[in-house]
Design a protein around this motif. Structure first.
Motif, PDB file in Angstrom:
ATOM      1  N   ASN A  29       6.839  -3.978   8.013  1.00 41.40           N
ATOM      2  CA  ASN A  29       6.065  -3.425   6.247  1.00 41.40           C
ATOM      3  C   ASN A  29       4.693  -3.841   6.339  1.00 41.40           C
ATOM      4  O   ASN A  29       3.798  -2.764   5.639  1.00 41.40           O
ATOM      5  CB  ASN A  29       7.328  -3.476   5.724  1.00 41.40           C
ATOM      6  N   LEU A  30       4.438  -4.551   6.244  1.00 42.48           N
ATOM      7  CA  LEU A  30       2.861  -4.888   6.683  1.00 42.48           C
ATOM      8  C   LEU A  30       1.590  -4.135   6.710  1.00 42.48           C
ATOM      9  O   LEU A  30       0.874  -3.453   6.950  1.00 42.48           O
ATOM     10  CB  LEU A  30       2.405  -6.820   6.357  1.00 42.48           C
ATOM     11  N   LEU A  32       1.966  -1.465   8.632  1.00 38.95           N
ATOM     12  CA  LEU A  32       2.667   0.319   8.167  1.00 38.95           C
ATOM     13  C   LEU A  32       1.691   0.005   6.371  1.00 38.95           C
ATOM     14  O   LEU A  32       0.823   1.058   6.801  1.00 38.95           O
ATOM     15  CB  LEU A  32       4.290   0.367   7.766  1.00 38.95           C
ATOM     16  N   LYS A  33       1.764  -0.340   5.789  1.00 41.17           N
ATOM     17  CA  LYS A  33       1.067  -1.009   4.533  1.00 41.17           C
ATOM     18  C   LYS A  33      -0.521  -0.425   4.937  1.00 41.17           C
ATOM     19  O   LYS A  33      -1.456   0.084   4.056  1.00 41.17           O
ATOM     20  CB  LYS A  33       1.312  -1.859   3.302  1.00 41.17           C
ATOM     21  N   GLU A  34      -0.658  -1.244   5.514  1.00 40.72           N
ATOM     22  CA  GLU A  34      -2.359  -1.754   5.654  1.00 40.72           C
ATOM     23  C   GLU A  34      -2.666  -0.685   6.479  1.00 40.72           C
ATOM     24  O   GLU A  34      -4.206   0.002   6.244  1.00 40.72           O
ATOM     25  CB  GLU A  34      -2.409  -2.428   6.917  1.00 40.72           C
ATOM     26  N   LEU A  35      -2.292   0.334   6.974  1.00 41.62           N
ATOM     27  CA  LEU A  35      -2.924   1.644   8.352  1.00 41.62           C
ATOM     28  C   LEU A  35      -2.578   2.234   7.159  1.00 41.62           C
ATOM     29  O   LEU A  35      -3.537   3.189   6.820  1.00 41.62           O
ATOM     30  CB  LEU A  35      -1.365   2.282   9.336  1.00 41.62           C
ATOM     31  N   ASN A  36      -1.714   2.217   5.659  1.00 42.48           N
ATOM     32  CA  ASN A  36      -1.862   3.549   4.860  1.00 42.48           C
ATOM     33  C   ASN A  36      -3.454   2.973   3.913  1.00 42.48           C
ATOM     34  O   ASN A  36      -3.456   4.005   3.902  1.00 42.48           O
ATOM     35  CB  ASN A  36      -0.229   3.223   3.887  1.00 42.48           C
ATOM     36  N   LYS A  37      -3.711   1.854   3.884  1.00 41.35           N
ATOM     37  CA  LYS A  37      -4.113   1.821   2.788  1.00 41.35           C
ATOM     38  C   LYS A  37      -5.675   1.966   3.452  1.00 41.35           C
ATOM     39  O   LYS A  37      -6.336   2.616   2.721  1.00 41.35           O
ATOM     40  CB  LYS A  37      -4.796  -0.197   2.604  1.00 41.35           C
ATOM     41  N   ARG A  38      -5.762   2.204   4.771  1.00 42.54           N
ATOM     42  CA  ARG A  38      -6.769   2.915   5.302  1.00 42.54           C
ATOM     43  C   ARG A  38      -6.960   3.737   6.020  1.00 42.54           C
ATOM     44  O   ARG A  38      -8.214   3.823   5.913  1.00 42.54           O
ATOM     45  CB  ARG A  38      -6.707   2.040   6.412  1.00 42.54           C
ATOM     46  N   THR A  39      -6.322   4.351   6.117  1.00 41.42           N
ATOM     47  CA  THR A  39      -5.754   6.081   6.266  1.00 41.42           C
ATOM     48  C   THR A  39      -5.030   6.962   4.965  1.00 41.42           C
ATOM     49  O   THR A  39      -5.238   7.738   4.908  1.00 41.42           O
ATOM     50  CB  THR A  39      -4.737   6.263   7.776  1.00 41.42           C
TER      51      THR A  39
END
Length: 75
Positions: A29-30, A32-39
């Motif tokens: 979860n963490l 995926l959220k970081e990936l979402n934030k960056r992309t």
């Protein structure tokens, strides 16, 4: 971008989405959220892509047309 997949079946699977529950680890979860934030790509899209990878990898186990091997079956 429209996504159509066949997964070994003769008919394409439509792009209509359904709702389901998936349990993931806290670390997943963490990340995926970081990936979402960056992309800026939605987490759900990454999950769908992961499912597509698993289905593609296992397409030989799914119903559909058999691959041609060039060998005739013996009666």
């Amino acid at each position: 971008m429209q996504r159509i997949a066949t997964y070994g079946s003769p008919k394409p699977v439509a792009n209509k989405k359904i709702t389901t529950t998936v349990y993931i680890t806290e670390e997943q979860n963490l990340l995926l959220k970081e990936l979402n934030k960056r992309t800026k790509v939605p987490v759900a899209e990454f999950i769908r892509e992961g499912i597509d990878l698993v289905l593609e990898k296992n397409k030989s186990r799914l119903p559909g047309q058999m691959e041609f091997t060039g060998e005739a079956k013996k009666p």
